[in-house]
Design a protein around this motif. Structure first.
Motif, short mmCIF file in Angstrom:
data_model
loop_
_atom_site.label_atom_id
_atom_site.label_comp_id
_atom_site.label_asym_id
_atom_site.label_seq_id
_atom_site.Cartn_x
_atom_site.Cartn_y
_atom_site.Cartn_z
N LYS A 111 18.58 65.93 8.42
CA LYS A 111 18.63 67.30 7.88
C LYS A 111 19.53 67.40 6.65
O LYS A 111 19.69 68.48 6.07
CB LYS A 111 19.16 68.25 8.99
N ASP A 160 9.66 82.22 16.38
CA ASP A 160 8.35 81.62 16.15
C ASP A 160 7.88 80.97 17.44
O ASP A 160 8.64 80.80 18.39
CB ASP A 160 8.37 80.61 15.00
N GLY A 185 16.33 77.23 13.12
CA GLY A 185 16.57 75.82 12.88
C GLY A 185 16.10 75.47 11.48
O GLY A 185 15.64 76.33 10.72
N LEU A 186 16.24 74.19 11.14
CA LEU A 186 15.85 73.70 9.81
C LEU A 186 15.00 72.46 10.00
O LEU A 186 15.43 71.50 10.62
CB LEU A 186 17.10 73.37 8.98
N ASN A 242 8.03 76.95 22.60
CA ASN A 242 9.42 77.36 22.40
C ASN A 242 9.88 78.28 23.51
O ASN A 242 11.05 78.28 23.91
CB ASN A 242 9.57 78.06 21.04
N SER A 276 14.28 71.39 18.99
CA SER A 276 15.20 70.72 19.92
C SER A 276 16.66 71.06 19.67
O SER A 276 17.47 71.04 20.59
CB SER A 276 15.00 69.20 19.81
N THR A 277 17.03 71.39 18.43
CA THR A 277 18.46 71.60 18.13
C THR A 277 19.12 72.67 18.99
O THR A 277 20.24 72.48 19.45
CB THR A 277 18.64 71.92 16.64
N ALA A 299 11.83 78.71 11.19
CA ALA A 299 10.88 79.39 12.06
C ALA A 299 9.56 78.61 11.94
O ALA A 299 9.58 77.38 12.01
CB ALA A 299 10.75 80.86 11.71
N ARG A 342 0.59 78.29 14.51
CA ARG A 342 1.88 78.85 14.88
C ARG A 342 1.85 80.38 14.79
O ARG A 342 0.97 80.96 14.13
CB ARG A 342 2.96 78.32 13.94
N ARG A 368 4.78 77.96 18.95
CA ARG A 368 3.61 77.11 18.75
C ARG A 368 2.46 77.75 19.51
O ARG A 368 2.66 78.34 20.59
CB ARG A 368 3.89 75.71 19.31
N HIS A 413 11.35 73.68 6.30
CA HIS A 413 10.80 74.89 6.94
C HIS A 413 11.83 75.50 7.87
O HIS A 413 12.79 74.85 8.28
CB HIS A 413 9.49 74.58 7.68
C1 6PG Z 1 9.77 75.12 15.86
C2 6PG Z 1 11.03 75.74 15.31
C3 6PG Z 1 11.31 75.10 14.00
C4 6PG Z 1 12.52 74.23 14.25
C5 6PG Z 1 12.66 73.16 13.20
C6 6PG Z 1 13.78 72.19 13.56
O1 6PG Z 1 8.94 75.81 16.47
O2 6PG Z 1 9.66 73.89 15.72
O3 6PG Z 1 11.14 77.01 15.36
O4 6PG Z 1 11.54 75.96 12.93
O5 6PG Z 1 13.68 75.06 14.25
O6 6PG Z 1 11.42 72.45 13.15
O7 6PG Z 1 13.38 71.55 14.75
P1 6PG Z 1 14.43 70.58 15.52
O8 6PG Z 1 15.54 71.45 16.00
O9 6PG Z 1 13.61 70.00 16.64
O10 6PG Z 1 14.88 69.55 14.50
#
Ligand code: 6PG
Length: 261
Positions: A220, A89, A159-160, A101, A61-62, A167, A197, A91, A165
């Motif tokens: 985070k 990455d 993202g994080l 994604n 979502s970020t 990706a 994934r 799903r 984790h």
């Molecule tokens: C995914 C992303 C994953 C994401 C983090 C943060 O497929 O979910 O690639 O690595 O960047 O989970 O997710 P948010 O931005 O939703 O906190």
């Protein structure tokens, strides 16, 4: 103590030769704008230099706000016809699934800019993960190769996760994390949500010319501190140490809280 707002800060207490650079912004909206701005600068520089920009998009979502800003505020400031969109990455769901994604980036960025066709290189979330990973690796053969024989993206957005984790490289997924066969793309396994994934490997991520992380929100703060100050398989994001230059982190004050000291 960093100066808040759009200030540049090196986190010198990381354990790598190339400490990441951290931009601490007051609020998520500023993170979105700064990332969109940086994306546009890197894209146009690559287009001017070599006529093409290869970017792997982040999911979750970020990045949504940054993608929407790129489509809205940077529409006329980038030659979008020269950009090829890949994913870091995916799903393992259908392309239309709300969890996808690809679907998120299509909705927020590609459709508003009328981008499609051969510029878009989606991972096949609907297929068996192993065969989809092999086929996506084949698609990456059109990218330049690094000295360590990984495909080189001009930019990879990441993202994080709350568990550290990035990706779809999750703690405990040792096959993906260790990648003994030095694969470019791997099946990954998430402990929650859509479990199956597809993900770029660390080798591919670290071969990128530029890597940008986005992290916002208090949830985070702990993984961000771990990612910036350690280097452990328990926090996969801490193992993103790009070969070419430090990863760039764009975070808000809430995410930076445990590092503000
Ligand atoms: C995914 C992303 C994953 C994401 C983090 C943060 O497929 O979910 O690639 O690595 O960047 O989970 O997710 P948010 O931005 O939703 O906190």
């Amino acid at each position: 103590m960093p100066t808040y707002g759009c200030k540049y800060r090196r986190t010198m207490n990381s354990t790598s030769a190339l400490p990441p650079s951290v931009h601490v912004l007051d609020a998520p909206a500023q993170v979105e704008h700064e990332v969109a701005q940086r994306f546009a600068v890197l894209a146009q520089a690559a287009i001017n230099a070599k006529g093409r920009f290869n970017v792997a998009l982040a999911g979750g979502s970020t990045p949504k706000g940054a993608y929407a800003r790129l489509a809205r505020e940077f529409r006329d400031r980038v030659d979008w016809s020269r950009i090829h969109f890949y994913w870091g990455d995916e799903r393992c769901v259908a392309a239309e699934d709300p969890q996808s994604n690809f679907a998120m980036a299509k909705r927020e960025l590609l459709d508003p800019l009328a981008i499609g066709g051969e510029q878009v290189h989606a991972m096949d979330g609907a297929a068996a993960p192993e065969s989809a990973a092999v086929r996506y690796s084949e698609q990456l053969r059109e990218l330049p190769l690094s000295a360590s024989e990984y495909p080189v993206f001009d930019l990879i957005l990441l993202g994080l996760g709350k568990d550290g984790h990035t990706a779809s490289l999750f703690p405990g997924d040792m096959n993906a994390l260790e990648n003994p066969e030095r694969r470019w793309v791997l099946p990954g396994l998430s402990p929650e949500g859509t479990r199956e994934r597809l993900t770029l490997s660390f080798g591919t991520i670290n071969a990128a010319s530029h890597v940008i992380f986005m992290a916002v929100g208090a949830e985070k703060a702990s993984p961000l501190r771990s990612a910036l100050t350690g280097k452990t398989l328990d926090i996969p994001a801490s193992l993103v140490r790009p070969n070419n230059r430090p990863a760039e982190w764009y975070v808000d004050r809430a995410a930076y809280a445990e590092l503000a000291g």
